[in-house]
Scaffold this motif. Structure first.
Motif, mmCIF file in Angstrom:
data_model
loop_
_atom_site.group_PDB
_atom_site.id
_atom_site.type_symbol
_atom_site.label_atom_id
_atom_site.label_comp_id
_atom_site.label_asym_id
_atom_site.label_seq_id
_atom_site.Cartn_x
_atom_site.Cartn_y
_atom_site.Cartn_z
ATOM 1 N N ALA A 104 0.853 -1.194 0.000
ATOM 2 C CA ALA A 104 0.000 0.000 0.000
ATOM 3 C C ALA A 104 0.885 1.239 0.000
ATOM 4 O O ALA A 104 1.962 1.256 0.599
ATOM 5 N N GLU A 105 0.441 2.267 -0.668
ATOM 6 C CA GLU A 105 1.264 3.451 -0.861
ATOM 7 C C GLU A 105 1.332 4.291 0.414
ATOM 8 O O GLU A 105 0.305 4.611 1.020
ATOM 9 N N VAL A 106 2.536 4.662 0.827
ATOM 10 C CA VAL A 106 2.735 5.558 1.958
ATOM 11 C C VAL A 106 2.654 6.988 1.436
ATOM 12 O O VAL A 106 3.497 7.426 0.659
ATOM 13 N N LEU A 107 1.627 7.711 1.870
ATOM 14 C CA LEU A 107 1.355 9.050 1.349
ATOM 15 C C LEU A 107 2.070 10.147 2.123
ATOM 16 O O LEU A 107 2.109 11.297 1.685
ATOM 17 N N GLY A 108 2.632 9.792 3.259
ATOM 18 C CA GLY A 108 3.221 10.775 4.152
ATOM 19 C C GLY A 108 2.909 10.361 5.577
ATOM 20 O O GLY A 108 2.613 9.196 5.849
ATOM 21 N N CYS A 109 2.953 11.320 6.487
ATOM 22 C CA CYS A 109 2.753 11.020 7.899
ATOM 23 C C CYS A 109 1.601 11.818 8.495
ATOM 24 O O CYS A 109 1.374 12.975 8.130
ATOM 25 N N HIS A 110 0.864 11.168 9.384
ATOM 26 C CA HIS A 110 -0.042 11.878 10.286
ATOM 27 C C HIS A 110 0.710 11.996 11.604
ATOM 28 O O HIS A 110 0.932 11.001 12.292
ATOM 29 N N LEU A 111 1.110 13.211 11.956
ATOM 30 C CA LEU A 111 1.863 13.453 13.178
ATOM 31 C C LEU A 111 0.881 13.688 14.326
ATOM 32 O O LEU A 111 0.316 14.768 14.454
ATOM 33 N N GLU A 112 0.679 12.654 15.129
ATOM 34 C CA GLU A 112 -0.235 12.758 16.270
ATOM 35 C C GLU A 112 0.607 12.948 17.524
ATOM 36 O O GLU A 112 1.200 12.010 18.045
ATOM 37 N N GLY A 113 0.640 14.149 18.046
ATOM 38 C CA GLY A 113 1.561 14.495 19.121
ATOM 39 C C GLY A 113 2.899 14.891 18.515
ATOM 40 O O GLY A 113 3.125 14.704 17.321
ATOM 41 N N PRO A 114 3.796 15.483 19.293
ATOM 42 C CA PRO A 114 3.764 15.631 20.748
ATOM 43 C C PRO A 114 3.131 16.931 21.249
ATOM 44 O O PRO A 114 3.215 17.243 22.437
ATOM 45 N N THR B 82 11.901 20.559 9.108
ATOM 46 C CA THR B 82 12.695 19.755 8.179
ATOM 47 C C THR B 82 11.841 18.698 7.487
ATOM 48 O O THR B 82 12.179 18.234 6.393
ATOM 49 N N TYR B 83 10.733 18.339 8.118
ATOM 50 C CA TYR B 83 9.883 17.254 7.605
ATOM 51 C C TYR B 83 8.520 17.752 7.143
ATOM 52 O O TYR B 83 7.565 16.989 7.068
ATOM 53 N N SER B 84 8.430 19.018 6.797
ATOM 54 C CA SER B 84 7.146 19.569 6.356
ATOM 55 C C SER B 84 6.678 18.938 5.044
ATOM 56 O O SER B 84 5.483 18.964 4.729
ATOM 57 N N ASP B 85 7.598 18.352 4.289
ATOM 58 C CA ASP B 85 7.216 17.652 3.060
ATOM 59 C C ASP B 85 6.611 16.289 3.349
ATOM 60 O O ASP B 85 5.880 15.727 2.519
ATOM 61 N N VAL B 86 6.888 15.741 4.528
ATOM 62 C CA VAL B 86 6.420 14.406 4.908
ATOM 63 C C VAL B 86 5.095 14.478 5.657
ATOM 64 O O VAL B 86 4.208 13.644 5.467
ATOM 65 N N ILE B 87 4.958 15.480 6.504
ATOM 66 C CA ILE B 87 3.773 15.597 7.360
ATOM 67 C C ILE B 87 2.583 16.105 6.543
ATOM 68 O O ILE B 87 2.620 17.201 5.993
ATOM 69 N N LYS B 88 1.552 15.302 6.469
ATOM 70 C CA LYS B 88 0.339 15.676 5.728
ATOM 71 C C LYS B 88 -0.770 16.150 6.665
ATOM 72 O O LYS B 88 -1.572 17.014 6.301
ATOM 73 N N ILE B 89 -0.822 15.566 7.865
ATOM 74 C CA ILE B 89 -1.773 15.986 8.894
ATOM 75 C C ILE B 89 -1.008 16.085 10.206
ATOM 76 O O ILE B 89 -0.159 15.239 10.504
ATOM 77 N N ILE B 90 -1.302 17.106 10.994
ATOM 78 C CA ILE B 90 -0.708 17.223 12.322
ATOM 79 C C ILE B 90 -1.822 17.429 13.338
ATOM 80 O O ILE B 90 -2.687 18.284 13.173
ATOM 81 N N VAL C 31 -2.339 19.742 6.772
ATOM 82 C CA VAL C 31 -3.687 19.809 7.335
ATOM 83 C C VAL C 31 -3.562 19.829 8.856
ATOM 84 O O VAL C 31 -2.944 18.941 9.445
ATOM 85 N N VAL C 32 -4.148 20.838 9.481
ATOM 86 C CA VAL C 32 -4.074 20.962 10.937
ATOM 87 C C VAL C 32 -5.346 20.399 11.554
ATOM 88 O O VAL C 32 -6.458 20.784 11.188
ATOM 89 N N SER C 33 -5.139 19.483 12.504
ATOM 90 C CA SER C 33 -6.252 18.774 13.136
ATOM 91 C C SER C 33 -6.253 19.005 14.637
ATOM 92 O O SER C 33 -5.202 19.027 15.276
ATOM 93 N N ILE C 34 -7.441 19.163 15.197
ATOM 94 C CA ILE C 34 -7.583 19.277 16.644
ATOM 95 C C ILE C 34 -7.759 17.885 17.233
ATOM 96 O O ILE C 34 -8.601 17.101 16.780
ATOM 97 N N GLY C 35 -6.977 17.588 18.248
ATOM 98 C CA GLY C 35 -7.098 16.304 18.913
ATOM 99 C C GLY C 35 -6.323 16.287 20.211
ATOM 100 O O GLY C 35 -5.396 17.091 20.400
ATOM 101 N N HIS C 36 -6.693 15.421 21.135
ATOM 102 C CA HIS C 36 -6.049 15.367 22.444
ATOM 103 C C HIS C 36 -5.975 16.785 23.022
ATOM 104 O O HIS C 36 -4.918 17.253 23.447
ATOM 105 N N SER C 37 -7.120 17.432 23.023
ATOM 106 C CA SER C 37 -7.202 18.862 23.330
ATOM 107 C C SER C 37 -8.281 19.140 24.364
ATOM 108 O O SER C 37 -9.308 18.449 24.411
ATOM 109 N N VAL D 261 -14.483 22.133 9.014
ATOM 110 C CA VAL D 261 -13.846 21.007 9.695
ATOM 111 C C VAL D 261 -14.384 19.668 9.208
ATOM 112 O O VAL D 261 -15.593 19.433 9.191
ATOM 113 N N VAL D 262 -13.452 18.798 8.811
ATOM 114 C CA VAL D 262 -13.767 17.416 8.453
ATOM 115 C C VAL D 262 -13.467 16.538 9.661
ATOM 116 O O VAL D 262 -12.401 16.663 10.279
ATOM 117 N N CYS D 263 -14.385 15.659 9.994
ATOM 118 C CA CYS D 263 -14.269 14.866 11.223
ATOM 119 C C CYS D 263 -13.890 13.415 10.952
ATOM 120 O O CYS D 263 -14.573 12.715 10.203
#
Length: 380
Positions: free
Chosen positions: A121-131, A156-164, A186-192, A237-239
Motif C-alpha cells: 500500500a502506498e505511503v502518502l506521508g505522515c499523520h503526526l499525532e503528538g507531541p 525539516t519534515y514539512s514535506d512528509v507531514i500531511k496531517i498534524i 492539514v491541521v487537526s484538533i485532537g487530544h485537546s 472542519v472534516v471529522c
C-alpha cells in the motif's frame, strides 16, 4: 493494458454492472463489456460478480500485524503496508505517537524514504499525532514527551507531514497553525481541552480537521460546548471517526453524520500493532496495552487505539446508519483523498486516476487489492 471484468464498479454516482475497467498504472477506460474487444489486454481479472471499489485510504493508522509506525526496524513499515492490503487499503498515512523528539524524527525519516517506494500500500506521508497535545486529554499518549508548539522542531519534515494533530490552547498565538497551513499541512484538533472559543479561533487560523472525533476531547456540554461543538458547527472542519462501536456509540455516529453530512466525514481505524492479530499484550508508544474481545486498553483502562480494519469500519457504519454502499465508500476513498489534496489522482474510479482498486463481496470481505494497476493481494 489490463482489465477487470464481471464486477460491480462503484463510481461516485452509481454502481455499474456489465462494465469493464481498462487500466495500466492509471485508469484508461470504463466501458460496457460489449466494447472490450477494442482493447488488447495482457491481463484480465475476473471479479466474479464482486464489487470493484476505489482503493481505501486510511489517514490514521499506527500499525498492525505486530508492527508499529514508530518501530525502529527497517521492515516495520513494509510489513504494515503489505498487511493493510488485506483490508482493501491501497494508500495510508502512518501515524506517530507522543514519544521523544529523536524517535519522532527517525520515524519521519523512514516514512520519507517509504514515500518513494512502490511496493505494498502506498505511503502518502505522515499523520503526526503528538507531541503538541494537552496532557489533560492525552489518552494513550505518553505524558512525559508532550512539548509546546514549536514549528522549528518539525520544519525539516514539512514535506512528509500531511496531517498534524495538536491542542491549540497550549499555544500563545496562532502562528504555528498558520505556518502549517502555508506549508500545505492539514491541521487537526485532537487530544485537546480547547474551549469552544479557542476552537473557533483555531478554525479561523486554518484548522480543518478533527482527530478521532469524540475521543480524547471534552464531551459535549450545553453550557461549555467545547471543541466538538465548534467542529460540528463549522463547515470547514472534516471529522475523523473510529467506527468499531467501542470508541463511539452508534447513536453518536448517526448524530455526527446527520450534522456534518457525507462530505465532511472520514472513517479511520486508529489501528495499533495488535490489529489483524488477536487478544494479548502489546506495546503502544512505550506503554503496555492489553487487547481483549477487540478492545485495546492501557492498564488504567484508557482505550489505546483500535484493532479495527477499514473494511470492517465501512460495514459497521452502514449497519449503524443505513447508508448505502456508494455513500459509505466515499468516507474511505474520495473524502480522505480530498482532505490531503490528492483527489486529482486517487479516491475514485475515474479516467486518468491511479488504478487503485479494492474488490470485495457483499460482506465487505476483501477478495483482491490492486495498487497502481498491480495485483498485490488476492485472497486464497
Amino acid at each position: 493494458m489490463k482489465a477487470i471484468f464481471n464486477g460491480k464498479i462503484i463510481t461516485e454516482q452509481e454502481i455499474l454492472t456489465d462494465h469493464t475497467v481498462i487500466f495500466d498504472e492509471t485508469i484508461i477506460a470504463i466501458l460496457p463489456d460489449t466494447e472490450l474487444s477494442q482493447y488488447e489486454c495482457s491481463e484480465k481479472f475476473d471479479a466474479e460478480g464482486r464489487y470493484v471499489s476505489p482503493g481505501f485510504i486510511d489517514l490514521h493508522v499506527h500499525g498492525c500485524s505486530g508492527f508499529d509506525t514508530m518501530d525502529n526496524e527497517e521492515n516495520a513499515l513494509e510489513i504494515i503496508r503489505d498487511s493493510v492490503l488485506k483490508t482493501g487499503v491501497t494508500a495510508f498515512l502512518p501515524t506517530t505517537m507522543t514519544m521523544t523528539l529523536s524517535k519522532i524524527t527517525q520515524t519521519l525519516k523512514r516514512i520519507r524514504h517509504a514515500m518513494g517506494e512502490m511496493k505494498g500500500a502506498e505511503v502518502l506521508g505522515c499523520h503526526l499525532e503528538g507531541p503538541f497535545i494537552n496532557e489533560v486529554y492525552k489518552g494513550a499518549q505518553d505524558q512525559r514527551h508532550i512539548i509546546m508548539l514549536d514549528f522549528e522542531k518539525i520544519q525539516t519534515y514539512s514535506d512528509v507531514i500531511k496531517i498534524i494533530t495538536l491542542a491549540p490552547e497550549i499555544a500563545t498565538d496562532d502562528s504555528f497553525i498558520r505556518t502549517c497551513v502555508e506549508k500545505g499541512i492539514v491541521v487537526s484538533i485532537g487530544h485537546s481541552n480547547a474551549t469552544y472559543e479557542q476552537m473557533m479561533s483555531a478554525i479561523s487560523a486554518g484548522v480543518s480537521h478533527m482527530t478521532h472525533t469524540f475521543n480524547a476531547l471534552p464531551p459535549l456540554n450545553h453550557r461549555q460546548p467545547g471543541a466538538i461543538a465548534a467542529a460540528m458547527e463549522s463547515d470547514r472542519v472534516v471529522c475523523e471517526l473510529i467506527v468499531d462501536n467501542i470508541h463511539v456509540h452508534p447513536a453518536m455516529q448517526r448524530l455526527l453524520l446527520r450534522n456534518k453530512g457525507l462530505d465532511k466525514m472520514i472513517l479511520i481505524t486508529d489501528a495499533m500493532r495488535a490489529s489483524m492479530l488477536g487478544d494479548g499484550q502489546y506495546d503502544l508508544g512505550g506503554q503496555l496495552v492489553t487487547v481483549s474481545k477487540n478492545e485495546a486498553r492501557l492498564a488504567d483502562g484508557v482505550i489505546a487505539g483500535s484493532v479495527l480494519s477499514l473494511n470492517q469500519a465501512v460495514k459497521n457504519f452502514m449497519n449503524n446508519t443505513d447508508l448505502d454502499l456508494i455513500d459509505a465508500i466515499r468516507l474511505v476513498t474520495i473524502n480522505p483523498a480530498r482532505q490531503i489534496g490528492i483527489a486529482n489522482t486517487k479516491g475514485s474510479i475515474k479516467l486518468g486516476k491511479h488504478a487503485d482498486f479494492a474488490i470485495f463481496d457483499e460482506s465487505l470481505e476483501i477478495f483482491a487489492t490492486l495498487v497502481r494497476g498491480n495485483l498485490l493481494y488476492r485472497r486464497t
